[in-house]
Design a protein around this motif. Structure first.
Motif, PDB file in Angstrom:
ATOM      1  N   ALA A 203     -36.684 -25.709 -24.892  1.00  0.00           N
ATOM      2  CA  ALA A 203     -38.000 -25.076 -24.946  1.00  0.00           C
ATOM      3  C   ALA A 203     -37.878 -23.608 -25.355  1.00  0.00           C
ATOM      4  CB  ALA A 203     -38.694 -25.201 -23.590  1.00  0.00           C
ATOM      5  N   TRP A 204     -36.863 -22.931 -24.830  1.00  0.00           N
ATOM      6  CA  TRP A 204     -36.652 -21.527 -25.215  1.00  0.00           C
ATOM      7  C   TRP A 204     -36.309 -21.406 -26.695  1.00  0.00           C
ATOM      8  CZ3 TRP A 204     -32.312 -19.049 -27.150  1.00  0.00           C
ATOM      9  CH2 TRP A 204     -32.425 -17.655 -27.262  1.00  0.00           C
ATOM     10  N   LEU A 205     -35.488 -22.319 -27.206  1.00  0.00           N
ATOM     11  CA  LEU A 205     -35.124 -22.263 -28.621  1.00  0.00           C
ATOM     12  C   LEU A 205     -36.351 -22.454 -29.520  1.00  0.00           C
ATOM     13  CD1 LEU A 205     -31.755 -24.250 -28.701  1.00  0.00           C
ATOM     14  CD2 LEU A 205     -32.092 -21.821 -29.188  1.00  0.00           C
ATOM     15  N   MET A 206     -37.319 -23.249 -29.069  1.00  0.00           N
ATOM     16  CA  MET A 206     -38.500 -23.478 -29.891  1.00  0.00           C
ATOM     17  C   MET A 206     -39.354 -22.213 -30.044  1.00  0.00           C
ATOM     18  SD  MET A 206     -39.898 -27.354 -29.295  1.00  0.00           S
ATOM     19  CE  MET A 206     -39.758 -27.500 -27.511  1.00  0.00           C
ATOM     20  N   VAL A 207     -39.316 -21.335 -29.050  1.00  0.00           N
ATOM     21  CA  VAL A 207     -40.106 -20.095 -29.139  1.00  0.00           C
ATOM     22  C   VAL A 207     -39.236 -18.891 -29.483  1.00  0.00           C
ATOM     23  CG1 VAL A 207     -41.862 -20.936 -27.558  1.00  0.00           C
ATOM     24  CG2 VAL A 207     -39.904 -19.693 -26.645  1.00  0.00           C
ATOM     25  N   SER A 208     -37.960 -19.122 -29.761  1.00  0.00           N
ATOM     26  CA  SER A 208     -37.052 -18.025 -30.081  1.00  0.00           C
ATOM     27  C   SER A 208     -37.259 -17.568 -31.520  1.00  0.00           C
ATOM     28  CB  SER A 208     -35.600 -18.472 -29.879  1.00  0.00           C
ATOM     29  OG  SER A 208     -35.240 -19.424 -30.875  1.00  0.00           O
ATOM     30  N   ARG A 209     -36.508 -16.553 -31.918  1.00  0.00           N
ATOM     31  CA  ARG A 209     -36.564 -16.042 -33.287  1.00  0.00           C
ATOM     32  C   ARG A 209     -35.399 -16.557 -34.138  1.00  0.00           C
ATOM     33  NH1 ARG A 209     -40.346 -12.103 -33.856  1.00  0.00           N
ATOM     34  NH2 ARG A 209     -41.198 -11.196 -31.946  1.00  0.00           N
ATOM     35  N   VAL A 210     -34.690 -17.542 -33.621  1.00  0.00           N
ATOM     36  CA  VAL A 210     -33.583 -18.132 -34.380  1.00  0.00           C
ATOM     37  C   VAL A 210     -34.142 -18.851 -35.603  1.00  0.00           C
ATOM     38  CG1 VAL A 210     -31.675 -19.772 -34.315  1.00  0.00           C
ATOM     39  CG2 VAL A 210     -32.199 -18.389 -32.301  1.00  0.00           C
ATOM     40  N   GLU A 211     -33.552 -18.613 -36.757  1.00  0.00           N
ATOM     41  CA  GLU A 211     -34.045 -19.208 -37.991  1.00  0.00           C
ATOM     42  C   GLU A 211     -33.410 -20.578 -38.234  1.00  0.00           C
ATOM     43  OE1 GLU A 211     -33.339 -16.431 -41.106  1.00  0.00           O
ATOM     44  OE2 GLU A 211     -35.070 -15.178 -40.591  1.00  0.00           O
ATOM     45  N   TYR A 212     -34.259 -21.518 -38.611  1.00  0.00           N
ATOM     46  CA  TYR A 212     -33.825 -22.876 -38.938  1.00  0.00           C
ATOM     47  C   TYR A 212     -34.260 -23.198 -40.364  1.00  0.00           C
ATOM     48  CZ  TYR A 212     -32.843 -23.912 -34.001  1.00  0.00           C
ATOM     49  OH  TYR A 212     -32.335 -23.911 -32.735  1.00  0.00           O
ATOM     50  N   PRO A 213     -33.408 -23.859 -41.136  1.00  0.00           N
ATOM     51  CA  PRO A 213     -33.796 -24.199 -42.517  1.00  0.00           C
ATOM     52  C   PRO A 213     -34.839 -25.305 -42.538  1.00  0.00           C
ATOM     53  CG  PRO A 213     -31.664 -25.157 -41.987  1.00  0.00           C
ATOM     54  CD  PRO A 213     -32.032 -24.289 -40.817  1.00  0.00           C
ATOM     55  N   LYS A 214     -35.770 -25.212 -43.472  1.00  0.00           N
ATOM     56  CA  LYS A 214     -36.762 -26.263 -43.635  1.00  0.00           C
ATOM     57  C   LYS A 214     -36.121 -27.483 -44.292  1.00  0.00           C
ATOM     58  CE  LYS A 214     -40.882 -23.350 -43.917  1.00  0.00           C
ATOM     59  NZ  LYS A 214     -42.070 -22.987 -44.714  1.00  0.00           N
ATOM     60  N   PRO A 215     -36.530 -28.692 -43.874  1.00  0.00           N
ATOM     61  CA  PRO A 215     -35.923 -29.908 -44.434  1.00  0.00           C
ATOM     62  C   PRO A 215     -36.416 -30.186 -45.850  1.00  0.00           C
ATOM     63  CG  PRO A 215     -37.647 -30.488 -42.872  1.00  0.00           C
ATOM     64  CD  PRO A 215     -37.505 -28.991 -42.822  1.00  0.00           C
ATOM     65  N   ARG A 216     -35.699 -29.667 -46.825  1.00  0.00           N
ATOM     66  CA  ARG A 216     -36.043 -29.887 -48.223  1.00  0.00           C
ATOM     67  C   ARG A 216     -34.806 -30.335 -48.978  1.00  0.00           C
ATOM     68  NH1 ARG A 216     -39.757 -24.489 -49.552  1.00  0.00           N
ATOM     69  NH2 ARG A 216     -41.440 -24.960 -48.077  1.00  0.00           N
ATOM     70  N   GLY A 217     -35.024 -31.114 -50.019  1.00  0.00           N
ATOM     71  CA  GLY A 217     -33.919 -31.552 -50.854  1.00  0.00           C
ATOM     72  C   GLY A 217     -32.922 -32.414 -50.090  1.00  0.00           C
ATOM     73  N   ILE A 218     -31.655 -32.048 -50.192  1.00  0.00           N
ATOM     74  CA  ILE A 218     -30.589 -32.821 -49.538  1.00  0.00           C
ATOM     75  C   ILE A 218     -30.770 -32.828 -48.033  1.00  0.00           C
ATOM     76  CG2 ILE A 218     -28.098 -32.944 -49.173  1.00  0.00           C
ATOM     77  CD1 ILE A 218     -27.688 -31.767 -51.919  1.00  0.00           C
TER      78      ILE A 218
END
Length: 287
Positions: A203-218
């Protein structure tokens, strides 16, 4: 113009010779037209609602009525999680279709509302029911953890609507990934305290500022393959296939490991970028 008849008190519209005016009145507003992407988004919401339904009818109600049909509970749990996985597939494809074709003015709002059902309410309810049926769980503490998960998804979706980020990145763990990670933690059947701490961590990770790549392409193809594989593991577990329990726990463990490793890589990348920027700034200041 609408006129009220003084005798009948009913409204009537006077006849007009302007056909364009009539056609314009009957034409559906653009904001009410659903696109193909919107239809996929509604499929996402339907899957989330049905996940709540199977969690209630197949797990919670048999527990409250004293039923000992563990097979039914296993089938219902697997069905509920498979429906969340199907919601993730709909969520993946509605964005792809919207970019390729078009989306209606309601598209963004429909997407947020559907994600709230499938990746907020459904996993939070799954955690709540887990706290009611597990032997070593505490119901009230589990209810608090479920609220934390739900509020994290609400805050994350609200922030997503308000904050503009660089293209190709999410800020905070995406809600579909977070929901599947929370469910995987529950299915691992760890002791209550580690399960609770892991759920709160997600739950904390969902509201954190950690950047995750969007699921595109491969990455989108890899995500789709992983979801299909997870469905197969759940089906093997539901039908009590040989080694099905071990396969399911392995898949859940991999999901949790991915949830923990991606933030580490993202943090390490940010630290390296910061160091490179400082090094370049120092180099620019040298004579």
């Amino acid at each position: 113009m609408t006129v009220i008849d003084p005798d009948t008190k009913a409204g009537w519209v006077p006849e007009t010779d302007d056909e364009s005016e009539v056609d314009g009145a009957e034409e559906m507003p653009l904001s009410m037209r659903l696109s193909i992407a919107d239809t996929l988004t509604l499929g996402n919401a339907t899957c989330g609602f049905m996940a709540v339904y199977f969690t209630t009818t197949g797990i919670l109600i048999p527990h409250l009525t004293g039923s000992d049909e563990t097979g039914m509970a296993r089938h219902s749990a697997a069905t509920a999680v498979i429906l969340m996985l199907m919601a993730a597939i709909f969520d993946l494809f509605d964005g792809l279709v919207a970019r390729k074709l078009r989306s209606s003015p309601m598209g963004a709002e429909l997407d947020n509302l559907s994600d709230l059902i499938s990746f907020g309410l459904a996993p939070a309810y799954f955690v709540l029911v887990y706290g009611m049926v597990a032997d070593d769980a505490h119901q009230r503490v589990s209810a608090l953890a479920a609220i934390v998960v739900l509020l994290a998804v609400v805050l994350r979706l609200a922030r997503f609507s308000c904050v503009t980020l660089k293209d190709g990145m999410f800020q905070g763990m995406p809600s579909p990934f977070g929901a599947l990670t929370v469910v995987s933690i529950v299915l691992l059947e760890l002791p209550f305290i580690p399960t609770l701490l892991a759920i709160v961590g997600v739950a904390w990770l969902m509201v954190s500022r950690v950047e995750y790549p969007k699921p595109r392409g491969i990455l989108a193809v890899a995500m789709l393959g992983w979801i299909v594989a997870a469905m197969g593991l759940l089906a093997a577990w539901a039908f009590d296939a040989p080694g099905g329990q071990l396969l399911l726990q392995t898949g859940c463990a991999l999901q949790v490991v991915l949830g923990a490793v991606i933030p580490l890589f993202a943090t390490a990348r940010r630290v390296n970028t910061f160091r490179d920027n400082r090094r370049e700034a120092r180099a620019a200041q040298l004579p």
